[in-house]
Design an enzyme around this catalytic site. Structure first.
Site, short mmCIF file in Angstrom:
data_model
loop_
_atom_site.label_atom_id
_atom_site.label_comp_id
_atom_site.label_asym_id
_atom_site.label_seq_id
_atom_site.Cartn_x
_atom_site.Cartn_y
_atom_site.Cartn_z
N ASN A 9 0.97 -1.06 0.16
CA ASN A 9 -0.04 -0.18 0.03
C ASN A 9 0.80 1.33 -0.21
O ASN A 9 1.63 1.47 1.04
CB ASN A 9 -1.00 -0.01 1.26
CG ASN A 9 -1.95 1.32 1.54
OD1 ASN A 9 -1.90 2.32 0.47
ND2 ASN A 9 -2.30 1.42 2.62
N TRP A 10 0.87 1.90 -1.20
CA TRP A 10 1.87 3.16 -1.27
C TRP A 10 1.34 4.01 -0.64
O TRP A 10 2.09 5.29 -0.48
CB TRP A 10 2.28 3.18 -2.73
CG TRP A 10 3.29 2.26 -3.31
CD1 TRP A 10 4.14 1.23 -2.85
CD2 TRP A 10 3.61 2.26 -4.64
NE1 TRP A 10 4.62 0.58 -3.55
CE2 TRP A 10 4.52 0.99 -4.81
CE3 TRP A 10 3.30 2.83 -5.80
CZ2 TRP A 10 4.98 0.72 -5.98
CZ3 TRP A 10 3.51 2.73 -7.09
CH2 TRP A 10 4.68 1.41 -7.32
N LYS A 11 0.02 4.30 -0.17
CA LYS A 11 -0.54 5.52 0.39
C LYS A 11 -0.12 6.70 -0.56
O LYS A 11 -0.29 6.58 -1.55
CB LYS A 11 0.00 5.75 1.79
CG LYS A 11 -0.11 4.26 2.53
CD LYS A 11 0.17 4.47 4.05
CE LYS A 11 -0.10 3.19 4.86
NZ LYS A 11 -0.01 3.27 6.30
N HIS A 94 -9.56 1.32 4.92
CA HIS A 94 -8.28 1.66 5.75
C HIS A 94 -8.41 2.60 6.81
O HIS A 94 -9.22 3.62 6.74
CB HIS A 94 -7.03 2.12 4.80
CG HIS A 94 -5.76 2.08 5.46
ND1 HIS A 94 -5.31 2.99 6.29
CD2 HIS A 94 -4.76 1.18 5.05
CE1 HIS A 94 -4.06 2.58 6.61
NE2 HIS A 94 -3.59 1.40 6.09
N GLU A 96 -6.65 4.97 7.91
CA GLU A 96 -6.38 6.30 7.72
C GLU A 96 -7.68 7.02 7.08
O GLU A 96 -7.96 8.12 7.28
CB GLU A 96 -5.14 6.39 6.91
CG GLU A 96 -3.86 6.35 7.64
CD GLU A 96 -2.87 5.61 6.79
OE1 GLU A 96 -2.75 5.70 5.52
OE2 GLU A 96 -1.95 4.93 7.66
N GLU A 166 -5.34 -4.79 10.66
CA GLU A 166 -4.06 -3.82 11.08
C GLU A 166 -4.55 -3.06 12.12
O GLU A 166 -5.57 -2.16 12.41
CB GLU A 166 -4.21 -2.59 9.93
CG GLU A 166 -3.87 -3.33 8.57
CD GLU A 166 -3.35 -2.16 7.64
OE1 GLU A 166 -2.51 -2.65 6.99
OE2 GLU A 166 -3.64 -1.05 7.60
N GLY A 172 2.81 2.07 10.60
CA GLY A 172 3.85 3.08 10.50
C GLY A 172 4.67 3.61 11.64
O GLY A 172 5.22 4.59 11.97
N SER A 212 3.70 -2.30 10.26
CA SER A 212 5.13 -2.44 10.23
C SER A 212 5.64 -3.79 10.22
O SER A 212 6.54 -4.24 10.88
CB SER A 212 5.38 -1.85 11.95
OG SER A 212 5.27 -0.52 12.31
N GLY A 233 2.95 -1.07 4.33
CA GLY A 233 3.00 0.27 3.74
C GLY A 233 4.29 0.70 3.52
O GLY A 233 5.04 0.57 2.56
N GLY A 234 5.34 1.26 4.57
CA GLY A 234 6.42 1.86 4.20
C GLY A 234 7.38 0.83 3.54
O GLY A 234 8.17 1.32 2.82
O1 LIG Z 1 -1.61 -0.56 4.64
C1 LIG Z 1 -0.87 -0.73 5.37
C2 LIG Z 1 -0.62 -0.52 6.68
O2 LIG Z 1 -0.95 0.77 7.00
C3 LIG Z 1 0.97 -0.45 7.32
O3 LIG Z 1 1.50 0.40 6.93
P1 LIG Z 1 3.11 0.42 7.42
O4 LIG Z 1 3.58 -0.84 6.90
O5 LIG Z 1 3.64 1.40 7.06
O6 LIG Z 1 2.86 0.21 9.19
#
Ligand SMILES: O=C[C@H](O)COP(=O)(O)O
Length: 255
Positions: A9-11, A94, A96, A166, A172, A212, A233-234
């Site tokens: 998920n590149w956000k 999600h 967010e 999640e 994050g 994470s 994500g990251g």
């Molecule tokens: O969609 C992915 C999640 O929000 C996890 O994000 P993260 O891997 O940066 O903690």
């Protein structure tokens, strides 16, 4: 056996040029077999990625969708528009989006139904806040979110649904859930699905962990019986790290 699924998920990261460069770097690496791979990119990069990903095993995903096919919804994107580009997966609900964009259980459900109707596979996010966890409400929260998201979904459609557990406090932050805790909560989610659709159907639904996840810890999550992959994500933002995540997931399942 459920095929594990690693979804990046590149956000709100990557311009079109950066997205295409990622795929070029990815092609230089070797892709592991036996793991379904998805990249969920910003809307602006989807068309270019659809082209760039041709010939790779990676499916294209979006990060949101509106539940109507068209209309006066300024700034929104419909399932038809995503389908036309070649999108196959879409993240829905999600945390967010729930936190910053007023996404509710009701809109999540509408979006899940709309996605399925138009042949998009929803990756439905559920998870508790730190406050809810400390109050002992984790099970109740994920059960409620799961049941609400799947209201009106029929047994045949369930096969196209992926759930991502999640815990919000792990996103994050560098603080991942322990693999055992994540597995326990995912088993609760699977139990809620079983109550509605039956045990056999629930055993076929893929449930990812997210929060994470990194190349260094993917093994521990994949070793758990109820965890079928990760929403990342990251650590999905560089080709090197993405490939390591996929390889990690494949290694555990092949051993
Ligand atoms: O969609 C992915 C999640 O929000 C996890 O994000 P993260 O891997 O940066 O903690």
């Amino acid at each position: 056996m459920r095929t594990p699924i690693i979804a990046g998920n590149w956000k709100m990261h990557k311009t079109i040029a950066e997205a295409v460069r990622f795929v070029q770097e990815l092609k230089a690496g070797s892709a592991a077999a036996g793991v379904e791979q998805v990249i969920c990119a910003p809307f602006t990069a989807l068309a270019a990625l659809a082209e760039a990903l041709k010939g790779t095993p990676i499916a294209l995903g979006a990060q949101n969708v509106h539940f109507e096919e068209q209309g006066a919804f300024t700034g929104e994107i419909s399932p038809l528009m995503l389908k036309e580009i070649g999108v196959r997966y879409v993240i829905i609900g999600h945390s967010e989006r729930r936190q910053y964009f007023n996404e509710t259980d009701e809109t999540v459900n509408k979006k899940v139904l709309a996605a399925l109707k138009h042949g998009l596979k929803p990756i439905v996010c559920v998870g508790e806040s730190l406050e809810q966890r400390e109050a002992g409400e984790t099970a109740a929260v994920v059960r409620r979110q799961t049941e609400a998201a799947l209201a009106g979904v029929d047994a045949a459609q369930l096969a196209d649904v992926v759930i991502a557990y999640e815990p919000i406090w792990a996103i994050g932050t560098g603080k991942s859930s322990t693999a055992e805790d994540a597995n326990e909560t995912i088993a609760i989610i699977r139990g809620a699905i079983a109550e509605r659709f039956g045990q056999a159907a629930a055993q076929t639904v893929r449930i990812q962990y997210g929060g994470s996840v990194k190349p260094e810890n993917i093994d521990s999550f994949m070793a758990q019986p109820d965890i079928d992959g990760a929403l990342v994500g990251g650590a999905s933002l560089t080709a090197e790290s993405y490939l390591q995540l996929v390889a990690g997931a494949a290694g555990q399942r092949q051993s």
